[in-house]
Design a protein around this motif. Structure first.
Motif, PDB file in Angstrom:
ATOM      1  N   PHE A  49       0.832  -1.195   0.000  1.00 47.91           N
ATOM      2  CA  PHE A  49       0.000   0.000   0.000  1.00 47.91           C
ATOM      3  C   PHE A  49       0.858   1.233   0.000  1.00 47.91           C
ATOM      4  CE2 PHE A  49       0.442   1.380   4.443  1.00 47.91           C
ATOM      5  CZ  PHE A  49       1.072   0.282   4.977  1.00 47.91           C
ATOM      6  N   ASP A  50       0.282   2.367  -0.430  1.00 50.73           N
ATOM      7  CA  ASP A  50       0.958   3.642  -0.486  1.00 50.73           C
ATOM      8  C   ASP A  50       0.774   4.341   0.852  1.00 50.73           C
ATOM      9  OD1 ASP A  50       0.942   6.364  -2.884  1.00 50.73           O
ATOM     10  OD2 ASP A  50       1.917   6.161  -0.939  1.00 50.73           O
ATOM     11  N   GLU A  51       1.861   4.562   1.576  1.00 46.89           N
ATOM     12  CA  GLU A  51       1.740   5.056   2.934  1.00 46.89           C
ATOM     13  C   GLU A  51       1.580   6.566   3.023  1.00 46.89           C
ATOM     14  OE1 GLU A  51       4.535   1.786   4.976  1.00 46.89           O
ATOM     15  OE2 GLU A  51       3.642   3.335   6.210  1.00 46.89           O
ATOM     16  N   SER A  53      -0.994   7.986   2.497  1.00 38.56           N
ATOM     17  CA  SER A  53      -2.306   8.176   3.122  1.00 38.56           C
ATOM     18  C   SER A  53      -2.191   8.248   4.631  1.00 38.56           C
ATOM     19  CB  SER A  53      -3.241   7.030   2.749  1.00 38.56           C
ATOM     20  OG  SER A  53      -2.750   5.816   3.253  1.00 38.56           O
ATOM     21  N   ALA A 108      -4.708   2.264  -0.450  1.00 37.12           N
ATOM     22  CA  ALA A 108      -4.474   3.206   0.644  1.00 37.12           C
ATOM     23  C   ALA A 108      -5.757   3.447   1.436  1.00 37.12           C
ATOM     24  CB  ALA A 108      -3.935   4.526   0.088  1.00 37.12           C
ATOM     25  N   GLU A 112      -6.508   2.580   5.463  1.00 33.66           N
ATOM     26  CA  GLU A 112      -7.058   3.589   6.370  1.00 33.66           C
ATOM     27  C   GLU A 112      -8.299   3.056   7.083  1.00 33.66           C
ATOM     28  OE1 GLU A 112      -9.385   7.860   6.019  1.00 33.66           O
ATOM     29  OE2 GLU A 112      -7.897   7.338   4.484  1.00 33.66           O
TER      30      GLU A 112
END
Length: 573
Positions: A49-51, A53, A108, A112
């Motif tokens: 995942f793209d952190e 976020s 992302a 969350e």
């Protein structure tokens, strides 16, 4: 006679699997070797995942998450250490060539949402609540369900965060030993049962927190959580495989917990079968749906839990006795399931021509199934090439319905032979429209309706046709399908299912289930922001990006449990 502990073996010749493989590359991998590969914890491995976020969360909140439940112990922002874990690797500014892929925008958002569902007890994360949907009355969706937490636990393990899973395992273990009482009936055997769910109660006056468990005495319909103990053992094995740390499983408390679960499900009764007798509502399908008897989901989970326990139990005086009992049960259970629960084109034709009232051990129609009881739909549903484990079998009764979870677990546990596993995947491909439709996947197929629905469900308004458990589509099943696809070398099926889910899940706010013959409509009573819908998607994505994760949730075939069936295989018809 013994079954070798395949989990502990190691093959150093397995080539490195990059973070993202093409379908062609994945199909070339020998997936059986992945099951032996110890997935040692590496906090620097590529993330799914793209952190960005996570850092953005401290600045602004999404409007739909702005209101928080005041008594929800899962307050994510009260624990900033879970926003900025030093072990995580950020993708910010990382060239595409180094990571090998661009994360889907949904990933992302999924992370969350998953982190918002965390439940804390005395400062430590101990699970995830069922749903973070605050637009509906809570009912029991603010609890941590053992069954529901499994995909969440797998997601955290795959992301290098094992402490959450460890805390969950230890807390549920303590709850197992509680005395249980329903009305005025003390359940002595329930000292061996894992809870269906638990919640954290806060006392603002005393400034204290207490865990409250539900063993079925508060559940809708008062159903017993037969599958909780099986999922617990499976998750313990996943933790051990993921971290390479066997110290948790070797704790005297964990060893005792496994033995208590096993002593209950291995106990003898009046049954003549090695399968486990269960009532309606004992598993994921936790309402009356006519699965009483020997439901495929429970039998497959039972088989998988036995194999996981075999790898985790110590060979001490107490452990040896259980190992011997497990080995005997596994051989009998695999024979029974592969012989009598398996259905393909040839077997269906044989049942169609069954003679009845046969006596003695030479009987072919061993369960005295009346051919006239065969439903019309099964003849059209069964492809020439393919097969599956039917939902249930008992005297004069065969439930021919397809149940997704049971068949996927049969593949992952190697209850299904390699040939049967491939036949199940053939069936899924052949009947994609019926089983996947527009939102994967059908929890069961087909739906029951009209007079049968009234009798079987008791006129349950939630289980109307093509809704909820009665033919509804559940996104959580994505992770099970993906794991089964990778194990059988068919990742393209999983990729197709995930792409379908990505077209709807986020904009529909992660529903619990979808309704309709094709899964086109958000379920009429489906909760939004359903945690296991989120976690199931994340686990599926991470497994496709790194197929080595398969090793923590799948077992290779045991060579000593050779197939006993001699009849022709469905794909050679």
């Amino acid at each position: 006679m013994s079954i070798p502990n395949s989990d502990m073996s190691h093959n150093g010749n397995i080539r490195h699997v990059d973070s993202l493989c093409s379908v062609a590359e994945i199909e070339e991998i020998d997936f059986s070797k992945l099951l032996d590969r110890p997935s040692l914890l590496n906090m620097e491995r590529k993330r799914s995942f793209d952190e960005r976020s996570l850092s953005e969360l401290s600045v602004a909140l999404s409007p739909r998450h702005s209101s928080r439940n005041a008594d929800n112990s899962s307050r994510f922002f009260d624990h900033p250490e879970y926003l900025f874990s030093p072990g995580r690797r950020s993708f910010i500014g990382t060239p595409r060539s180094l990571t090998g892929f661009e994360p889907h925008p949904m990933v992302a958002e999924a992370w969350e949402t998953l982190r918002r569902s965390l439940v804390f007890f005395r400062g430590q994360p101990v699970g995830t609540i069922a749903a973070t949907d605050t637009s509906e009355e809570k009912l029991n969706y603010d609890q941590v369900f053992v069954r529901d937490f499994v995909p969440s636990g797998l997601a955290f393990l795959m992301n290098g965060e094992p402490e959450i899973v460890k805390n969950f395992i230890l807390k549920t273990l303590r709850l197992q030993s509680w005395e249980k009482k329903i009305d005025r009936f003390h359940l002595s055997s329930y000292r061996k049962v894992m809870p269906a769910s638990f919640k954290v109660l806060h006392d603002p006056v005393r400034n204290s927190e207490t865990l409250i468990a539900d063993f079925g005495e508060s559940a809708i319909g008062r159903v017993a959580p037969v599958d909780s103990g099986f999922w617990w053992i499976i998750l313990l094995r996943a933790y051990t495989k993921s971290t390479g740390d066997s110290s948790l499983a070797e704790l005297p408390e964990c060893q005792k917990g496994m033995r208590l679960i096993l002593s209950l499900c291995l106990s003898e009764g009046f049954d003549t079968f090695p399968t486990l007798l269960c009532a309606d509502g004992c598993c994921m399908i936790d309402r009356r749906m006519g699965i009483y008897g020997y439901p495929i989901e429970i039998q497959a989970l039972f088989f998988m839990a036995l194999r996981c326990a075999l790898a985790l139990l110590k060979q001490d005086d107490e452990g040896k006795e259980f190992v011997e009992r497990i080995v005997k049960r596994l051989h009998a259970l695999s024979y029974h399931m592969r012989s009598y629960f398996w259905l393909d084109f040839k077997q269906l034709n044989d049942i169609y021509r069954y003679k009845t009232e046969e006596y003695s051990h030479t009987a072919v129609n061993k369960f005295n199934v009346i051919p006239d009881s065969l439903p019309d739909w099964v003849f059209d549903f069964m492809p020439t090439r393919g097969g599956y484990f039917i939902g249930n079998i008992s005297p004069a009764r065969m439930d021919f319905r397809w149940f997704c979870l049971g068949n996927c677990i049969a593949i992952l546990s190697s209850l299904a032979t390699p040939e049967q596993s491939m036949a199940i995947m053939d069936l899924i491909e052949s009947r994609w429209e019926e089983l996947a439709g527009e939102m994967p996947l059908k929890v069961c197929y087909p739906a029951i309706e009209s007079h049968e629905w009234r009798i079987v469900t008791g006129c349950d308004p939630k289980n109307t046709r093509w809704s909820y458990h009665n033919g509804g589509s559940w996104p959580v099943l994505l992770w099970l399908l993906t794991a089964a696809c990778i194990k059988t070398g068919r990742p393209q099926i999983a990729r197709r299912a995930i792409e379908l889910a990505e077209s709807r899940l986020l904009k529909d706010n992660w529903p619990e289930y979808y309704d309709g013959k094709l899964g086109r409509y958000v379920g009429k009573q489906a909760r939004k922001f359903q945690t296991w819908s989120v976690a199931g998607y994340l686990v599926a994505k991470m497994m496709l990006e790194d197929p080595s994760h398969l090793g923590m949730i799948a077992l290779e075939e045991d060579r000593q449990m050779k197939p006993v069936m001699k009849r022709s295989n469905s794909w050679t018809c």
